[in-house]
Design a protein around this motif. Sequence first.
Motif, PDB file in Angstrom:
ATOM      1  N   PRO A   1       0.819  -1.230   0.000  1.00  0.00           N
ATOM      2  CA  PRO A   1       0.000   0.000   0.000  1.00  0.00           C
ATOM      3  C   PRO A   1       0.850   1.276   0.000  1.00  0.00           C
ATOM      4  N   LEU A   2       2.031   1.212   0.609  1.00  0.00           N
ATOM      5  CA  LEU A   2       2.898   2.402   0.652  1.00  0.00           C
ATOM      6  C   LEU A   2       3.420   2.764  -0.737  1.00  0.00           C
ATOM      7  N   LEU A   3       3.446   1.763  -1.617  1.00  0.00           N
ATOM      8  CA  LEU A   3       4.007   1.980  -2.957  1.00  0.00           C
ATOM      9  C   LEU A   3       2.920   2.106  -4.021  1.00  0.00           C
ATOM     10  N   ASN A   4       1.681   2.155  -3.582  1.00  0.00           N
ATOM     11  CA  ASN A   4       0.575   2.124  -4.538  1.00  0.00           C
ATOM     12  C   ASN A   4       0.283   3.518  -5.087  1.00  0.00           C
ATOM     13  N   HIS A   5       1.213   4.042  -5.868  1.00  0.00           N
ATOM     14  CA  HIS A   5       1.068   5.375  -6.461  1.00  0.00           C
ATOM     15  C   HIS A   5       1.274   5.289  -7.963  1.00  0.00           C
ATOM     16  N   GLU A   6       0.832   6.356  -8.643  1.00  0.00           N
ATOM     17  CA  GLU A   6       0.999   6.377 -10.106  1.00  0.00           C
ATOM     18  C   GLU A   6       2.410   6.754 -10.510  1.00  0.00           C
ATOM     19  N   ALA A   7       3.286   6.960  -9.555  1.00  0.00           N
ATOM     20  CA  ALA A   7       4.647   7.423  -9.858  1.00  0.00           C
ATOM     21  C   ALA A   7       5.363   6.462 -10.798  1.00  0.00           C
ATOM     22  N   ILE A   8       6.272   7.031 -11.583  1.00  0.00           N
ATOM     23  CA  ILE A   8       7.079   6.210 -12.490  1.00  0.00           C
ATOM     24  C   ILE A   8       8.546   6.344 -12.077  1.00  0.00           C
ATOM     25  N   LEU A   9       9.185   5.199 -11.900  1.00  0.00           N
ATOM     26  CA  LEU A   9      10.557   5.176 -11.394  1.00  0.00           C
ATOM     27  C   LEU A   9      11.396   4.356 -12.361  1.00  0.00           C
ATOM     28  N   PHE A  10      12.495   4.922 -12.828  1.00  0.00           N
ATOM     29  CA  PHE A  10      13.348   4.223 -13.804  1.00  0.00           C
ATOM     30  C   PHE A  10      12.527   3.693 -14.986  1.00  0.00           C
ATOM     31  N   GLY A  11      11.585   4.499 -15.425  1.00  0.00           N
ATOM     32  CA  GLY A  11      10.795   4.150 -16.614  1.00  0.00           C
ATOM     33  C   GLY A  11       9.702   3.135 -16.372  1.00  0.00           C
ATOM     34  N   MET A  12       9.472   2.783 -15.110  1.00  0.00           N
ATOM     35  CA  MET A  12       8.452   1.766 -14.819  1.00  0.00           C
ATOM     36  C   MET A  12       7.494   2.277 -13.749  1.00  0.00           C
ATOM     37  N   PRO A  13       6.245   1.753 -13.743  1.00  0.00           N
ATOM     38  CA  PRO A  13       5.361   2.062 -12.617  1.00  0.00           C
ATOM     39  C   PRO A  13       6.055   1.600 -11.338  1.00  0.00           C
ATOM     40  N   ILE A  14       5.794   2.268 -10.250  1.00  0.00           N
ATOM     41  CA  ILE A  14       6.549   1.985  -9.032  1.00  0.00           C
ATOM     42  C   ILE A  14       6.376   0.523  -8.587  1.00  0.00           C
ATOM     43  N   LEU A  15       5.182  -0.038  -8.802  1.00  0.00           N
ATOM     44  CA  LEU A  15       4.989  -1.443  -8.394  1.00  0.00           C
ATOM     45  C   LEU A  15       5.794  -2.404  -9.277  1.00  0.00           C
ATOM     46  N   MET A  16       5.973  -2.042 -10.536  1.00  0.00           N
ATOM     47  CA  MET A  16       6.789  -2.888 -11.410  1.00  0.00           C
ATOM     48  C   MET A  16       8.266  -2.783 -10.987  1.00  0.00           C
ATOM     49  N   PHE A  17       8.677  -1.548 -10.723  1.00  0.00           N
ATOM     50  CA  PHE A  17      10.055  -1.342 -10.251  1.00  0.00           C
ATOM     51  C   PHE A  17      10.293  -2.145  -8.974  1.00  0.00           C
ATOM     52  N   TRP A  18       9.315  -2.096  -8.081  1.00  0.00           N
ATOM     53  CA  TRP A  18       9.457  -2.813  -6.805  1.00  0.00           C
ATOM     54  C   TRP A  18       9.528  -4.329  -7.020  1.00  0.00           C
ATOM     55  N   SER A  19       8.776  -4.833  -7.996  1.00  0.00           N
ATOM     56  CA  SER A  19       8.816  -6.271  -8.299  1.00  0.00           C
ATOM     57  C   SER A  19      10.225  -6.674  -8.757  1.00  0.00           C
ATOM     58  N   VAL A  20      10.823  -5.815  -9.584  1.00  0.00           N
ATOM     59  CA  VAL A  20      12.186  -6.108 -10.061  1.00  0.00           C
ATOM     60  C   VAL A  20      13.167  -6.056  -8.884  1.00  0.00           C
ATOM     61  N   VAL A  21      12.974  -5.060  -8.005  1.00  0.00           N
ATOM     62  CA  VAL A  21      13.835  -4.971  -6.806  1.00  0.00           C
ATOM     63  C   VAL A  21      13.711  -6.257  -5.981  1.00  0.00           C
ATOM     64  N   LEU A  22      12.470  -6.729  -5.824  1.00  0.00           N
ATOM     65  CA  LEU A  22      12.255  -7.939  -5.006  1.00  0.00           C
ATOM     66  C   LEU A  22      12.920  -9.168  -5.624  1.00  0.00           C
ATOM     67  N   ILE A  23      12.923  -9.233  -6.939  1.00  0.00           N
ATOM     68  CA  ILE A  23      13.585 -10.361  -7.615  1.00  0.00           C
ATOM     69  C   ILE A  23      15.053 -10.425  -7.179  1.00  0.00           C
ATOM     70  N   PHE A  24      15.732  -9.285  -7.280  1.00  0.00           N
ATOM     71  CA  PHE A  24      17.173  -9.271  -6.973  1.00  0.00           C
ATOM     72  C   PHE A  24      17.419  -9.313  -5.458  1.00  0.00           C
ATOM     73  N   LEU A  25      16.518  -8.696  -4.719  1.00  0.00           N
ATOM     74  CA  LEU A  25      16.661  -8.733  -3.257  1.00  0.00           C
ATOM     75  C   LEU A  25      16.527 -10.173  -2.746  1.00  0.00           C
ATOM     76  N   THR A  26      15.551 -10.892  -3.272  1.00  0.00           N
ATOM     77  CA  THR A  26      15.342 -12.284  -2.835  1.00  0.00           C
ATOM     78  C   THR A  26      16.591 -13.114  -3.135  1.00  0.00           C
ATOM     79  N   THR A  27      17.083 -12.993  -4.368  1.00  0.00           N
ATOM     80  CA  THR A  27      18.296 -13.748  -4.712  1.00  0.00           C
ATOM     81  C   THR A  27      19.462 -13.305  -3.825  1.00  0.00           C
ATOM     82  N   GLY A  28      19.577 -11.996  -3.581  1.00  0.00           N
ATOM     83  CA  GLY A  28      20.668 -11.484  -2.738  1.00  0.00           C
ATOM     84  C   GLY A  28      20.590 -12.042  -1.326  1.00  0.00           C
ATOM     85  N   VAL A  29      19.387 -12.053  -0.770  1.00  0.00           N
ATOM     86  CA  VAL A  29      19.225 -12.575   0.601  1.00  0.00           C
ATOM     87  C   VAL A  29      19.572 -14.061   0.643  1.00  0.00           C
ATOM     88  N   LEU A  30      19.095 -14.812  -0.340  1.00  0.00           N
ATOM     89  CA  LEU A  30      19.389 -16.254  -0.354  1.00  0.00           C
ATOM     90  C   LEU A  30      20.892 -16.494  -0.525  1.00  0.00           C
TER      91      LEU A  30
END
Lengths: 72, 501
Positions: A33-62
Motif C-alpha cells: 500500500p505504501l508503494l501504490n502510487h501512479e509514480a514512475i521510477l526508472f521508466g516503470m510504474p513503481i509497483l513494477m520497479f518494486w517487483s524487479v527490486v524484489l527479484i534481486f533482493l530475494t536472490t541477494g538474501v538467499l
Amino acid sequence: MKATFRTPKTYKGWIGLFAILTVVLLGSWPVIPLLNHEAILFGMPILMFWSVVLIFLTTGVLMALNKMGVNG
Amino acid sequence: MAQWIPFLITVSYMVIAVWLGFGAGKGRDMNKVEEWGVAGRSLGPIVMYLLVGAGGISAYTFMGAPGWAYSKGVPVLYVVIYLTFMGITAWYLGPKVWDLGAKYNHVTQGAAITHRYESPALGALSSFVTSIGVLAYAVLQTTGSAYILNVMSHGKIPVWLGVILSLAVISIYLFRSGLRAIGITNAFQGALMFVVSWAFGLWVVKQFTGGYSFGPVFERVREEAPQFLTLPGNLGDMGFAFWTTSILISMVSVWQTHWIQWMGANTRKSIRTAATMLPTYYIVCIPMLVVGFIGIFVYPSLAKADTVAIQMAMDNMPVLLAGLLGAGTLAAAMSSSEPCIHSTALSYSKDILQPIFKLTDDKAGKMTRWLIFPIMGLIVAPISIMQPASLVYILLIGYGFIGQAFPALVGMFFWPRATKQGAFWGLAAGFVVTLIFSVWFPHPLGIHAGIWGLFVNLPIFFIVSLMTEPVSKKTVEDFFPDMVDELYEEAPETTTKPVSI
C-alpha cells in the motif's frame, strides 16, 4: 511424545528466518500500500520497479544466507 | 511464402525439441524409475535453474500475463512476486526433499507422505487428488499449444490436430528419456523464452515509442489511463488483501512437479544454487507485461485480452520475430505441460498402482513410462479438444487441494507430533472450504479461497493430531533425527502400528 516444533537452532538460523519473513513482507500487504502510487521510477510504474527490486533482493538474501551457512 | 516463415520457425522449434529430448536418454535404462522418473539424480545447477524456471513460465506468461496487463494493469505483477517467492520455497524445502529421497528412495510427494504418516492410503489419496490440478494445468497448456499452432498456420491446423501434434511431440521424447528429456528441453525452452521475451518486448517498445525505454509507454498510461498503474487495477478486482493472500497461497503450494524436479538434482547444493538464482529468471516476465500495457492503446477494444501479444506479433512484426514468438510461446506451453504428464505417470505408478497391485519395483518401473499414453490419450487430449466450461472449476479444485496439502508438509518438516488423522481431516476440511469459496462465494472479504481453507485446515490439523496417537519413534527418527532426544526426553516412548485410513 512432546508436541515441539522444529525451530532454528542457531542465531544464524534465526537471522535467516527473519530475513526471509522480511522479504515476504516487502512484497505483501504491509508494504505494497505504501508503494501504490501512479509514480514512475526508472521508466516503470513503481509497483513494477518494486517487483524487479524484489527479484534481486530475494536472490541477494538467499545468496547471503548460503554464504552464512544457513540451511533453513 | 513469407507468411509461412513464422509457422516454419515454430515447427523447427518442435523438431529441435524432439532431437534434444530424444537424445537425452541415450545409453540409460529408462525402465528404471530412478532413471526415467528422476534422471538418475544427475542434473546440475544450471539445468536445474532452467528446468524449474521454465517450468514456472507457462503459456500464461506469453498470453495470459500480457492479457492481464492489458485488461487490469499492475495487478498482474503479483505473478512476478509469487514466482520469485517460490524460489524461497524451493531454497528451503528442495534440499530437504532431496535428502529424504536419497536416503529413503522416495521419488514422489505421495511416497514421502506415506512414509511420514505411516499411511499408504493417505499417500495414494494425496497423489490422486493432487493430480486433478496438475492434469487440469496440463490441459490448459495443451490448449495453449494448439492455439499457437492454429494461429501460426493461419488456421490450417485445427485445434484438435494441434492438440494431437503437440502431445505427440512431447510423447516421443518423454517416453524415451523421462526427466532427462524434460531437463534438456526445458533448458532449451527456458533460454529460448528468455531471448524471445526480451527481443519481442523491446521490438514492440521501439515500434511504439521510437526508443527502447519503457518510460514513454508508462508516461502515456499515467496520462490517459492512470487506473492501470495502481491497485486495485483497471477492473477494480485486486485489493491488497487479495494480492497478499494470492501470493501466500501460491508460495505454500508445493506441486508434485516441483517435488520430482528437485529429486532430479545431482546434489543438494545444486538445488540450493538453482533456487537461489531462480528469481532472476522471472525477469523474463517484464517485457511481456510492457507489451500488454502498449496493447491498451494499440487495440482499445480487443475481444480476448489473452490474445494481445500474439495479435500484435501477427499484425506488425517482421516474420522472423513473429515466428520466434510463436516458438517461444509454444515452448512455454510445452515446458509446463510435459512435467505435469511425467509427474502424474510417476505418482500414479508409484503411489497408487504399485501398492494396490503389490508390484515389484521392476514391474512398476517398466509400467511407469507407458502410463503417459493413457494419460495423454484418455485424459489430456479429449479434454483439451472439448474444452469444457467446467475446466476452470476443475483447475480451481485442483489448485485448492495443492495449497491445502501445506499442513501435511508442515508435519513432514516442522512438527513431529502431526498424525495421519490430523493431516487427513485438516486437508478434507480445507479442501471443502476452498471449494466453496472458489466456486460459490468467491474469495470473501477479498481473501483468497485457499487461505480461507488454511484458516480451517490448520487448526483441525493441530487439534486432531494432538488427539490421536503419534507415529512410531522410528519414523520420527527418520524425519526429525535432530529432535528425537528432545521429543522423548520425559514422555514415555509411544509406538503405533501403521494403520491405513
